[in-house]
Design an enzyme around this catalytic site. Structure first.
Site, PDB file in Angstrom:
ATOM      1  N   VAL A  85      15.224 -23.624  18.052  1.00  0.00           N
ATOM      2  CA  VAL A  85      16.340 -22.917  17.437  1.00  0.00           C
ATOM      3  C   VAL A  85      16.216 -21.403  17.637  1.00  0.00           C
ATOM      4  O   VAL A  85      17.152 -20.742  18.092  1.00  0.00           O
ATOM      5  CB  VAL A  85      16.443 -23.273  15.938  1.00  0.00           C
ATOM      6  CG1 VAL A  85      17.430 -22.362  15.220  1.00  0.00           C
ATOM      7  CG2 VAL A  85      16.878 -24.725  15.791  1.00  0.00           C
TER       8      VAL A  85
ATOM      9  N   LEU B 116      23.024 -26.858  16.769  1.00  0.00           N
ATOM     10  CA  LEU B 116      22.841 -27.114  18.207  1.00  0.00           C
ATOM     11  C   LEU B 116      22.151 -28.448  18.433  1.00  0.00           C
ATOM     12  O   LEU B 116      21.427 -28.946  17.567  1.00  0.00           O
ATOM     13  CB  LEU B 116      22.050 -25.978  18.861  1.00  0.00           C
ATOM     14  CG  LEU B 116      20.620 -25.665  18.406  1.00  0.00           C
ATOM     15  CD1 LEU B 116      19.610 -26.666  18.924  1.00  0.00           C
ATOM     16  CD2 LEU B 116      20.249 -24.273  18.860  1.00  0.00           C
ATOM     17  N   LYS B 117      22.413 -29.034  19.609  1.00  0.00           N
ATOM     18  CA  LYS B 117      21.783 -30.298  19.976  1.00  0.00           C
ATOM     19  C   LYS B 117      20.764 -30.020  21.068  1.00  0.00           C
ATOM     20  O   LYS B 117      21.099 -29.361  22.060  1.00  0.00           O
ATOM     21  CB  LYS B 117      22.822 -31.293  20.507  1.00  0.00           C
ATOM     22  CG  LYS B 117      23.921 -31.610  19.517  1.00  0.00           C
ATOM     23  CD  LYS B 117      24.926 -32.604  20.078  1.00  0.00           C
ATOM     24  CE  LYS B 117      25.890 -32.042  21.096  1.00  0.00           C
ATOM     25  NZ  LYS B 117      26.782 -30.964  20.637  1.00  0.00           N
TER      26      LYS B 117
ATOM     27  N   CYS C 275      14.964 -33.685  14.045  1.00  0.00           N
ATOM     28  CA  CYS C 275      15.915 -33.408  12.959  1.00  0.00           C
ATOM     29  C   CYS C 275      16.353 -34.635  12.172  1.00  0.00           C
ATOM     30  O   CYS C 275      16.132 -34.692  10.957  1.00  0.00           O
ATOM     31  CB  CYS C 275      17.135 -32.705  13.525  1.00  0.00           C
ATOM     32  SG  CYS C 275      16.744 -31.046  14.072  1.00  0.00           S
TER      33      CYS C 275
HETATM   34  P1  NAD Z   1       9.672 -25.711  15.600  1.00  0.00           P
HETATM   35  O1  NAD Z   1       8.800 -26.264  14.553  1.00  0.00           O
HETATM   36  O2  NAD Z   1       9.723 -26.354  16.940  1.00  0.00           O
HETATM   37  O3  NAD Z   1       9.295 -24.164  15.838  1.00  0.00           O
HETATM   38  C1  NAD Z   1       9.111 -23.251  14.823  1.00  0.00           C
HETATM   39  C2  NAD Z   1       8.454 -21.990  15.386  1.00  0.00           C
HETATM   40  O4  NAD Z   1       8.224 -21.092  14.290  1.00  0.00           O
HETATM   41  C3  NAD Z   1       7.089 -22.226  16.032  1.00  0.00           C
HETATM   42  O5  NAD Z   1       7.047 -21.596  17.297  1.00  0.00           O
HETATM   43  C4  NAD Z   1       6.094 -21.558  15.066  1.00  0.00           C
HETATM   44  O6  NAD Z   1       4.955 -21.046  15.705  1.00  0.00           O
HETATM   45  C5  NAD Z   1       6.957 -20.458  14.477  1.00  0.00           C
HETATM   46  N1  NAD Z   1       6.483 -19.924  13.179  1.00  0.00           N
HETATM   47  C6  NAD Z   1       6.027 -20.609  12.111  1.00  0.00           C
HETATM   48  N2  NAD Z   1       5.720 -19.747  11.116  1.00  0.00           N
HETATM   49  C7  NAD Z   1       6.012 -18.503  11.556  1.00  0.00           C
HETATM   50  C8  NAD Z   1       5.931 -17.192  11.000  1.00  0.00           C
HETATM   51  N3  NAD Z   1       5.491 -16.980   9.760  1.00  0.00           N
HETATM   52  N4  NAD Z   1       6.298 -16.152  11.762  1.00  0.00           N
HETATM   53  C9  NAD Z   1       6.736 -16.322  13.030  1.00  0.00           C
HETATM   54  N5  NAD Z   1       6.857 -17.541  13.603  1.00  0.00           N
HETATM   55  C10 NAD Z   1       6.493 -18.608  12.883  1.00  0.00           C
HETATM   56  O7  NAD Z   1      11.147 -25.654  14.958  1.00  0.00           O
HETATM   57  P2  NAD Z   1      12.593 -25.869  15.626  1.00  0.00           P
HETATM   58  O8  NAD Z   1      12.736 -27.204  16.239  1.00  0.00           O
HETATM   59  O9  NAD Z   1      12.954 -24.661  16.415  1.00  0.00           O
HETATM   60  O10 NAD Z   1      13.472 -25.885  14.279  1.00  0.00           O
HETATM   61  C11 NAD Z   1      13.512 -24.784  13.416  1.00  0.00           C
HETATM   62  C12 NAD Z   1      14.393 -25.123  12.233  1.00  0.00           C
HETATM   63  O11 NAD Z   1      15.748 -25.371  12.663  1.00  0.00           O
HETATM   64  C13 NAD Z   1      13.984 -26.370  11.462  1.00  0.00           C
HETATM   65  O12 NAD Z   1      14.277 -26.195  10.105  1.00  0.00           O
HETATM   66  C14 NAD Z   1      14.885 -27.455  12.043  1.00  0.00           C
HETATM   67  O13 NAD Z   1      15.111 -28.508  11.149  1.00  0.00           O
HETATM   68  C15 NAD Z   1      16.163 -26.683  12.291  1.00  0.00           C
HETATM   69  N6  NAD Z   1      16.987 -27.194  13.379  1.00  0.00           N
HETATM   70  C16 NAD Z   1      16.397 -27.663  14.508  1.00  0.00           C
HETATM   71  C17 NAD Z   1      17.187 -28.136  15.553  1.00  0.00           C
HETATM   72  C18 NAD Z   1      16.571 -28.692  16.805  1.00  0.00           C
HETATM   73  O14 NAD Z   1      17.301 -29.232  17.615  1.00  0.00           O
HETATM   74  N7  NAD Z   1      15.265 -28.566  17.015  1.00  0.00           N
HETATM   75  C19 NAD Z   1      18.593 -28.111  15.427  1.00  0.00           C
HETATM   76  C20 NAD Z   1      19.156 -27.590  14.284  1.00  0.00           C
HETATM   77  C21 NAD Z   1      18.350 -27.136  13.255  1.00  0.00           C
END
Ligand code: NAD
Length: 440
Positions: free
Chosen positions: A11, A156-157, A266
């Site tokens: 994201v 986003l997907k 998700c």
């Molecule tokens: P992810 O777990 O893949 O990545 C999270 C990132 O945040 C990691 O790189 C981690 O190192 C970093 N991080 C953690 N703590 C941190 C801090 N204190 N400072 C800086 N960086 C830090 O997560 P994702 O898949 O990108 O999803 C993020 C959020 O968005 C989640 O809540 C998820 O449910 C939501 N979301 C995800 C998607 C998807 O398709 N993956 C779609 C919509 C919403």
């Protein structure tokens, strides 16, 4: 505008890159140094179509900056997005540790008034708690910095994330003040020049909207999977039924495909978190509790069909697997069906030859080491089937849709296909293939 993104993954990286593509100056912060160093050299931690080009061009232009130094980012920006992970905790609730770590990082480094936008998927009430956490630390630090809070869930997907981000169906904003709505409208206006797609609401409803969207999608899938099992039991064909019901405009054709279960980062965790939220607030959910149960069972469906065909002891048999990621066009294997089916077959004595164009490394990282000796990874789809007793299709990458069936006939020991996504036409049975699908 100048923007900080905290959390640079599916994201955060996509959102940051798309904001920078529109000419905003974006600081993408992460705590993983190696990830940030790689990104500075245009080496991306995820596979997502179109993303690499945007990252490279925006970095060159100086609009996209990758850093582990949150202070540098906050000093230069006024809008801060929290996009860290909210994985499932052991009790099914959303683990908010990363969100509150980010909140504390903001509080301890911020030096001027800013807007904090929570884009991570968080349970109802979290935005207010994040604001309270930041304000209590600012108070302790005798700081007079003021922050405002907004909720802006992401829809986003994976696999089409850049396109979804650049051309959103809707932009949901939860806030308490008109001024915040206006800042968010200005920020996103370049994404929606064609027509208005903003949906403004209160913060709690915005947080809830994200969970309900994912729960609805998961429910549609599990509903169709349940119907596919009834079709199998009765001799009806789910493919015909799908077209029959989709033609009703009130139902529609989208997201009503039967298959071997949904996965990803998700849907599974968000359904569980919504169940948890309901229970914590004194409501016992009936429908969504069963959505997950149906999905877990559905992930076993392919293994069950294979056992029915070959027997419980699979020793001496090798199965080709096409597709390891949880869906096409991503290297994400979180909660992927491949992680259920492959161990199940290996436990019964089988060997596996697997092929996926992007997700092999992620799959190896996610799988328990004890299974790896029984798996060979092939460089292409045809090498994977060479000498195998059947082909199992788990993820419907486009390169699997129209394979050379004559070549498959030559390479497979037995012309048997288990099609977990119902992508093949029954006509291949005329070429001597045994075809097993879901719900037909
Ligand atoms: P992810 O777990 O893949 O990545 C999270 C990132 O945040 C990691 O790189 C981690 O190192 C970093 N991080 C953690 N703590 C941190 C801090 N204190 N400072 C800086 N960086 C830090 O997560 P994702 O898949 O990108 O999803 C993020 C959020 O968005 C989640 O809540 C998820 O449910 C939501 N979301 C995800 C998607 C998807 O398709 N993956 C779609 C919509 C919403």
């Amino acid at each position: 505008m100048n923007i900080t993104i905290i959390g640079t993954s599916n994201v955060g990286l996509v959102t940051g890159a798309c904001f920078s593509k529109m000419g905003n100056k974006v600081y993408c912060v992460d705590i993983i140094e190696e990830k940030i160093e790689n990104l500075k050299n245009n080496i991306l931690p995820i596979f997502e179509p179109q993303l690499d080009g945007i990252v490279e061009i925006s970095q060159e232009r100086g609009d996209l900056i990758f850093t582990t130094d949150i202070k540098e980012a906050l000093d230069n920006t006024d809008i801060i997005f929290i996009t860290v992970g909210t994985p499932m905790a052991d009790d099914g609730s959303a683990n908010l540790d990363y969100v509150f770590d980010a909140a504390r990082d903001i509080a301890n480094n911020i030096t001027h008034d800013s807007l904090v936008v929570v884009k991570s998927t968080v349970p109802v009430g979290t935005c207010f708690e994040v604001k309270e956490e930041i304000e209590s630390i600012l108070n302790e630090n005798d700081s007079d910095v003021k922050i405002r809070i907004a909720s802006n869930p992401e829809f986003l997907k994976e696999g089409s994330a850049v396109n979804d981000c650049l051309h959103p169906d809707r932009i949901v904003i939860g806030a308490e003040e008109d001024e915040v709505f206006e800042i968010m409208r200005d920020l996103y206006s370049s994404f929606v020049l064609n027509h208005e797609r903003f949906i403004f609401m209160d913060i709690k409803s915005s947080e809830m909207t994200k969970y309900v969207a994912n729960a609805m999608l998961a429910t549609k899938i599990s509903f169709m999977n349940e119907i596919s099992n009834i079709c199998e039991a009765t001799g009806a064909n789910i493919q015909n039924v799908r077209i029959g019901i989709g033609s009703d405009k009130r139902i529609g054709y989208d997201f009503i495909y039967a298959g071997c279960g949904y996965g990803g980062s998700c849907l599974p965790k968000d359904v569980q978190a919504l169940i948890n939220t309901a229970k914590c607030n004194g409501y016992e959910p009936k429908i969504i509790s069963n959505v997950e149960i149906v999905n877990e069972k559905q992930k076993m469906k392919l293994a069950e069909k294979i056992v029915k065909r070959f027997g419980d002891n699979l020793t001496g048999l090798t199965f080709a697997v096409w597709g390891l990621s949880f869906k096409p066009y991503t290297n994400d294997v979180r909660e992927a069906t491949s992680l259920v089916v492959i161990p199940e077959l290996i436990k019964k004595g089988a060997k596996i030859k697997a092929y996926d164009s992007h997700a092999v490394q992620e799959f190896m990282n996610a799988l328990d080491d004890i299974y790896l000796d029984s798996i060979e990874f092939a460089d292409n789809r045809y090498d994977a089937v060479d000498g195998c007793d059947a082909l199992i299709l788990i993820t419907e990458w486009k390169e699997f849709r129209s394979p050379d069936f004559d070549l498959l006939s030559e390479k497979l020991n037995q012309k048997i296909i288990f099609d977990g996504r119902n992508i093949y036409d029954r006509k291949i049975e005329n070429k001597g293939f045994e075809l097993y699908q879901i719900g037909c």
